[in-house]
Design a protein around this motif. Structure first.
Motif, PDB file in Angstrom:
ATOM      1  N   ALA A  18       9.256   3.439  -1.666  1.00  0.00           N
ATOM      2  CA  ALA A  18       8.799   4.723  -2.176  1.00  0.00           C
ATOM      3  C   ALA A  18       7.286   4.725  -2.387  1.00  0.00           C
ATOM      4  O   ALA A  18       6.611   5.732  -2.115  1.00  0.00           O
ATOM      5  N   THR A  19       6.745   3.613  -2.821  1.00  0.00           N
ATOM      6  CA  THR A  19       5.299   3.512  -3.014  1.00  0.00           C
ATOM      7  C   THR A  19       4.565   3.531  -1.684  1.00  0.00           C
ATOM      8  O   THR A  19       3.496   4.147  -1.566  1.00  0.00           O
ATOM      9  N   MET A  20       5.123   2.896  -0.685  1.00  0.00           N
ATOM     10  CA  MET A  20       4.497   2.936   0.644  1.00  0.00           C
ATOM     11  C   MET A  20       4.493   4.353   1.205  1.00  0.00           C
ATOM     12  O   MET A  20       3.523   4.764   1.849  1.00  0.00           O
ATOM     13  N   LEU A  30      -7.277   9.378  -4.511  1.00  0.00           N
ATOM     14  CA  LEU A  30      -6.802   8.900  -5.812  1.00  0.00           C
ATOM     15  C   LEU A  30      -5.297   8.677  -5.807  1.00  0.00           C
ATOM     16  O   LEU A  30      -4.809   7.730  -6.431  1.00  0.00           O
ATOM     17  N   ASP A  31      -4.547   9.527  -5.090  1.00  0.00           N
ATOM     18  CA  ASP A  31      -3.111   9.291  -4.953  1.00  0.00           C
ATOM     19  C   ASP A  31      -2.854   7.966  -4.244  1.00  0.00           C
ATOM     20  O   ASP A  31      -1.962   7.207  -4.623  1.00  0.00           O
ATOM     21  N   ARG A  32      -3.620   7.699  -3.227  1.00  0.00           N
ATOM     22  CA  ARG A  32      -3.453   6.442  -2.499  1.00  0.00           C
ATOM     23  C   ARG A  32      -3.865   5.244  -3.344  1.00  0.00           C
ATOM     24  O   ARG A  32      -3.261   4.179  -3.256  1.00  0.00           O
ATOM     25  N   LEU A  36      -1.478   2.211  -4.374  1.00  0.00           N
ATOM     26  CA  LEU A  36      -1.812   0.812  -4.108  1.00  0.00           C
ATOM     27  C   LEU A  36      -1.680  -0.031  -5.366  1.00  0.00           C
ATOM     28  O   LEU A  36      -1.149  -1.150  -5.323  1.00  0.00           O
ATOM     29  N   ASP A  37      -2.134   0.487  -6.500  1.00  0.00           N
ATOM     30  CA  ASP A  37      -1.964  -0.231  -7.766  1.00  0.00           C
ATOM     31  C   ASP A  37      -0.488  -0.410  -8.106  1.00  0.00           C
ATOM     32  O   ASP A  37      -0.079  -1.463  -8.589  1.00  0.00           O
TER      33      ASP A  37
END
Length: 94
Positions: A18-20, A30-32, A36-37
């Motif tokens: 889901a994060t990918m 900023l969403d990316r 990534l965090d």
């Protein structure tokens, strides 16, 4: 007890997937960055889960290194990030 480890692995895999997706589909930088965090946090949870499963504490040093690198990277990107501009005419004015 194996069901617990399998459930943890499945949940971590779903969270990473889901994060990918958020990293690929994020409309702004900023969403990316947040994705990534989050992906690094999921990786740190996976390393911690592996350390608990294998009862091997030597991999926990990588958790400290990942936390430090992620924090420094996030702060530097947030500090020096150029705002996203959708219209090229607005970009020329800046």
């Amino acid at each position: 007890m194996n069901y617990v480890w399998i459930a943890a692995a499945v949940m971590l895999s779903v969270a990473a997937f889901a994060t990918m997706l958020r990293m690929l589909l994020g409309p702004s930088t900023l969403d990316r960055l947040v994705a990534l965090d989050t992906l690094v946090a999921v990786a740190m949870c996976a390393i911690g889960t592996w350390a608990a499963y294998s009862r091997d504490t030597t991999v926990t040093y990588s958790l400290t290194a990942l936390a430090l690198i992620t924090f420094i990277g996030s702060v530097s990107v947030a500090r020096f990030r150029v705002p996203d501009v959708a219209d090229p005419a607005d970009r020329a004015e800046r």
